[in-house]
Motif scaffolding. Sequence first.
Motif, PDB file in Angstrom:
ATOM      1  N   GLU A  65       0.803  -1.222   0.000  1.00  0.00           N
ATOM      2  CA  GLU A  65       0.000   0.000   0.000  1.00  0.00           C
ATOM      3  C   GLU A  65       0.834   1.270   0.000  1.00  0.00           C
ATOM      4  OE1 GLU A  65      -2.757  -0.105   3.228  1.00  0.00           O
ATOM      5  OE2 GLU A  65      -3.913  -1.777   2.377  1.00  0.00           O
ATOM      6  N   ARG A  66       2.113   1.169   0.357  1.00  0.00           N
ATOM      7  CA  ARG A  66       2.968   2.363   0.404  1.00  0.00           C
ATOM      8  C   ARG A  66       4.018   2.347  -0.708  1.00  0.00           C
ATOM      9  NH1 ARG A  66      -0.801   3.008   2.897  1.00  0.00           N
ATOM     10  NH2 ARG A  66      -1.047   3.541   5.123  1.00  0.00           N
ATOM     11  N   ARG A  67       3.671   1.732  -1.830  1.00  0.00           N
ATOM     12  CA  ARG A  67       4.629   1.651  -2.941  1.00  0.00           C
ATOM     13  C   ARG A  67       5.031   3.022  -3.467  1.00  0.00           C
ATOM     14  NH1 ARG A  67       1.446  -2.132  -6.792  1.00  0.00           N
ATOM     15  NH2 ARG A  67      -0.240  -1.545  -5.392  1.00  0.00           N
ATOM     16  N   THR A  68       4.096   3.947  -3.487  1.00  0.00           N
ATOM     17  CA  THR A  68       4.418   5.292  -3.978  1.00  0.00           C
ATOM     18  C   THR A  68       5.443   5.956  -3.074  1.00  0.00           C
ATOM     19  OG1 THR A  68       2.220   5.519  -4.960  1.00  0.00           O
ATOM     20  CG2 THR A  68       3.472   7.551  -4.574  1.00  0.00           C
ATOM     21  N   GLU A  69       5.281   5.809  -1.778  1.00  0.00           N
ATOM     22  CA  GLU A  69       6.245   6.381  -0.838  1.00  0.00           C
ATOM     23  C   GLU A  69       7.599   5.685  -0.950  1.00  0.00           C
ATOM     24  OE1 GLU A  69       6.805   6.995   4.014  1.00  0.00           O
ATOM     25  OE2 GLU A  69       4.813   6.578   3.162  1.00  0.00           O
ATOM     26  N   LEU A  70       7.584   4.371  -1.077  1.00  0.00           N
ATOM     27  CA  LEU A  70       8.838   3.635  -1.229  1.00  0.00           C
ATOM     28  C   LEU A  70       9.564   4.043  -2.509  1.00  0.00           C
ATOM     29  CD1 LEU A  70       7.524   0.133  -0.119  1.00  0.00           C
ATOM     30  CD2 LEU A  70       9.279   1.461   1.073  1.00  0.00           C
ATOM     31  N   ALA A  71       8.807   4.314  -3.565  1.00  0.00           N
ATOM     32  CA  ALA A  71       9.409   4.707  -4.833  1.00  0.00           C
ATOM     33  C   ALA A  71      10.101   6.062  -4.735  1.00  0.00           C
ATOM     34  CB  ALA A  71       8.353   4.739  -5.930  1.00  0.00           C
ATOM     35  N   ARG A  72       9.672   6.892  -3.795  1.00  0.00           N
ATOM     36  CA  ARG A  72      10.366   8.179  -3.614  1.00  0.00           C
ATOM     37  C   ARG A  72      11.758   7.953  -3.034  1.00  0.00           C
ATOM     38  NH1 ARG A  72       5.069  10.168  -2.193  1.00  0.00           N
ATOM     39  NH2 ARG A  72       5.466   9.923   0.048  1.00  0.00           N
ATOM     40  N   ALA A  73      11.934   6.860  -2.296  1.00  0.00           N
ATOM     41  CA  ALA A  73      13.257   6.532  -1.763  1.00  0.00           C
ATOM     42  C   ALA A  73      14.142   5.959  -2.854  1.00  0.00           C
ATOM     43  CB  ALA A  73      13.133   5.540  -0.606  1.00  0.00           C
ATOM     44  N   HIS A  74      13.549   5.140  -3.731  1.00  0.00           N
ATOM     45  CA  HIS A  74      14.277   4.615  -4.887  1.00  0.00           C
ATOM     46  C   HIS A  74      13.270   4.118  -5.914  1.00  0.00           C
ATOM     47  CE1 HIS A  74      16.944   2.456  -7.505  1.00  0.00           C
ATOM     48  NE2 HIS A  74      17.959   3.077  -6.909  1.00  0.00           N
ATOM     49  N   PRO A  75      13.455   4.493  -7.211  1.00  0.00           N
ATOM     50  CA  PRO A  75      12.484   4.098  -8.236  1.00  0.00           C
ATOM     51  C   PRO A  75      12.254   2.596  -8.325  1.00  0.00           C
ATOM     52  CG  PRO A  75      13.990   5.760  -9.099  1.00  0.00           C
ATOM     53  CD  PRO A  75      14.514   5.364  -7.749  1.00  0.00           C
ATOM     54  N   ALA A  76      13.266   1.791  -8.027  1.00  0.00           N
ATOM     55  CA  ALA A  76      13.105   0.337  -8.128  1.00  0.00           C
ATOM     56  C   ALA A  76      11.988  -0.160  -7.216  1.00  0.00           C
ATOM     57  CB  ALA A  76      14.415  -0.362  -7.792  1.00  0.00           C
ATOM     58  N   ALA A  77      11.823   0.484  -6.061  1.00  0.00           N
ATOM     59  CA  ALA A  77      10.791   0.054  -5.119  1.00  0.00           C
ATOM     60  C   ALA A  77       9.391   0.261  -5.690  1.00  0.00           C
ATOM     61  CB  ALA A  77      10.942   0.806  -3.797  1.00  0.00           C
ATOM     62  N   GLY A  78       9.256   1.209  -6.607  1.00  0.00           N
ATOM     63  CA  GLY A  78       7.960   1.458  -7.214  1.00  0.00           C
ATOM     64  C   GLY A  78       7.544   0.391  -8.208  1.00  0.00           C
ATOM     65  N   ARG A  79       8.446  -0.537  -8.521  1.00  0.00           N
ATOM     66  CA  ARG A  79       8.131  -1.585  -9.492  1.00  0.00           C
ATOM     67  C   ARG A  79       7.505  -2.811  -8.838  1.00  0.00           C
ATOM     68  NH1 ARG A  79      13.720  -0.191 -11.148  1.00  0.00           N
ATOM     69  NH2 ARG A  79      13.509   1.501 -12.649  1.00  0.00           N
ATOM     70  N   ILE A  80       7.278  -2.758  -7.534  1.00  0.00           N
ATOM     71  CA  ILE A  80       6.619  -3.872  -6.855  1.00  0.00           C
ATOM     72  C   ILE A  80       5.209  -4.036  -7.407  1.00  0.00           C
ATOM     73  CG2 ILE A  80       5.868  -4.779  -4.633  1.00  0.00           C
ATOM     74  CD1 ILE A  80       7.889  -2.904  -3.324  1.00  0.00           C
ATOM     75  N   SER A  81       4.834  -5.267  -7.683  1.00  0.00           N
ATOM     76  CA  SER A  81       3.485  -5.560  -8.168  1.00  0.00           C
ATOM     77  C   SER A  81       2.881  -6.674  -7.318  1.00  0.00           C
ATOM     78  CB  SER A  81       3.539  -6.011  -9.628  1.00  0.00           C
ATOM     79  OG  SER A  81       2.330  -6.650 -10.006  1.00  0.00           O
ATOM     80  N   PRO A  82       1.683  -6.478  -6.787  1.00  0.00           N
ATOM     81  CA  PRO A  82       1.053  -7.549  -6.013  1.00  0.00           C
ATOM     82  C   PRO A  82       0.879  -8.839  -6.821  1.00  0.00           C
ATOM     83  CG  PRO A  82      -0.091  -5.472  -5.660  1.00  0.00           C
ATOM     84  CD  PRO A  82       0.881  -5.239  -6.782  1.00  0.00           C
ATOM     85  N   ARG A  83       0.745  -8.719  -8.141  1.00  0.00           N
ATOM     86  CA  ARG A  83       0.562  -9.912  -8.971  1.00  0.00           C
ATOM     87  C   ARG A  83       1.829 -10.763  -9.028  1.00  0.00           C
ATOM     88  NH1 ARG A  83      -3.973 -10.232 -12.121  1.00  0.00           N
ATOM     89  NH2 ARG A  83      -5.312  -8.397 -12.160  1.00  0.00           N
ATOM     90  N   SER A  84       2.977 -10.104  -9.187  1.00  0.00           N
ATOM     91  CA  SER A  84       4.236 -10.852  -9.284  1.00  0.00           C
ATOM     92  C   SER A  84       4.867 -11.108  -7.920  1.00  0.00           C
ATOM     93  CB  SER A  84       5.227 -10.096 -10.170  1.00  0.00           C
ATOM     94  OG  SER A  84       5.540  -8.831  -9.614  1.00  0.00           O
ATOM     95  N   ALA A  85       4.372 -10.437  -6.882  1.00  0.00           N
ATOM     96  CA  ALA A  85       4.992 -10.525  -5.554  1.00  0.00           C
ATOM     97  C   ALA A  85       4.985 -11.937  -4.994  1.00  0.00           C
ATOM     98  CB  ALA A  85       4.300  -9.576  -4.589  1.00  0.00           C
ATOM     99  N   ILE A  86       4.009 -12.737  -5.397  1.00  0.00           N
ATOM    100  CA  ILE A  86       3.882 -14.081  -4.817  1.00  0.00           C
ATOM    101  C   ILE A  86       4.828 -15.085  -5.469  1.00  0.00           C
ATOM    102  CG2 ILE A  86       1.495 -13.701  -4.114  1.00  0.00           C
ATOM    103  CD1 ILE A  86       0.596 -15.253  -6.571  1.00  0.00           C
ATOM    104  N   ALA A  87       5.546 -14.695  -6.529  1.00  0.00           N
ATOM    105  CA  ALA A  87       6.452 -15.611  -7.238  1.00  0.00           C
ATOM    106  C   ALA A  87       7.816 -15.597  -6.568  1.00  0.00           C
ATOM    107  CB  ALA A  87       6.557 -15.217  -8.706  1.00  0.00           C
ATOM    108  N   THR A  88       7.966 -16.345  -5.489  1.00  0.00           N
ATOM    109  CA  THR A  88       9.181 -16.294  -4.675  1.00  0.00           C
ATOM    110  C   THR A  88       9.934 -17.624  -4.629  1.00  0.00           C
ATOM    111  OG1 THR A  88       7.904 -16.788  -2.677  1.00  0.00           O
ATOM    112  CG2 THR A  88       8.246 -14.458  -3.214  1.00  0.00           C
TER     113      THR A  88
END
Length: 316
Positions: A275-298
Motif C-alpha cells: 500500500e505504500r509503494r508510492t512512498e517507497l518509490a520516492r526513496a528509490h524508483p526500483a521500489a515502485g516496481r513492486i506488483s502484487p501480482r508478481s509478488a507471490i512468485a518467490t
Amino acid sequence: MNRGRLRPGRRGWARLVVCVLLLAALPQLGACRDEPAGPIPIRIATGSPTAVYHAFGESLAGILNRELPGVRASVVVTAASEENVRMVGSGQAELGFTQADALTTESAGRVRAVARVYDDLLHLVTLAGSPVRTLADLTGRRVSVGAPGSGTAITATRLLDVAQLDGRVRQQHLGLDDSVAALRAGRVDAFFFSGGLPVRAVRELTTTTATRVVDLGEWTERLRRAHGEVYVTRDVPRSAYLTEPVSTVANPNYLIVATNLPDPLVREITRLLMERRTELARAHPAAGRISPRSAIATDPVPLHPGAAEWYRRTKP
C-alpha cells in the motif's frame, strides 16, 4: 444494527495487531496492560549505503515505525544478499533483501518470503577510454567481482565461469563504494555490481567521470542453462546513467523474513509494503516496481503464512 459496537479504523487495527504481537512475542505479559512493554525489534538487513537495498530498507523502516505502534524498525548495513539470508535465517535480523540466485535449497528452507520486489541488473562498469568493451576483454585485467557475501559476487562469479574466464581475470572482492573508488584511482580496470536501476553510486560515478556500462545480454541464456531459469535479460536505458543503452543479465530479488515472526505482524508488513509503494518509490524508483501480482512468485522460498494470508484476502 448495534451502533454501540463500532469497527476500529485502520489505526485502531494497527494497535490491535500490536497487542496481539506483544502477546505472541512476550507471553509472560499475559495481557496488554498499562505498563510499558519493550518494542518489537525489526532489523532489516540491507547492503551498501549507496545501493538500492539500503534506500529501500530505510524507507520501509520509516513506514513500519510510523504505522505500527510498538514496533522499532532499523536498518543494518551488510555485504547484501548472501549475508542477509544468513542473518535472517540465524535470527540476527527479522527482514532482509536477497537476490534469487543467492538462495540455495538449504538456505531457502531457513527463511520465508514476504514478496518478490523487483529485478537486480548486473552492471559491468569501466572507464569510457578503457579497452574493455565486452566480457572477454576482462582477460588478464583487474576486476572487482563484489564483496564476499554479496549477490554481486555470486552472479559475477557464475558469469565468469560460464564464459570460461574464471582464472583468467585478476579478481578483487570489493564492495560497491570501494569498487567505485578503485576504478577512479586506477586500481581496478572494471567492476561488477548487481542492483536495481538506477544504482546511486554508479549514477554519481557517471556524472563525474566518463564511464561505460558493458553489454552482457548475450550471456543470459548460458547462465540459464548452467544455473536455472532465474536469470532474464533486462535493458539499461540511456536515462539510467546517461551512457549508451545496453542489455544485461538480471534476476529477481525478494524481501525475506524470519520464520518465527508472528503471522499478524508479517501480514501488516506485507500490507504496508504494497500500500505504500508510492512512498517507497520516492526513496528509490526500483521500489515502485513492486506488483502484487508478481509478488507471490518467490520460488524456491515459500511465502510466510502471514504474507500468504494478505495475498489471499486481497486476491491480486
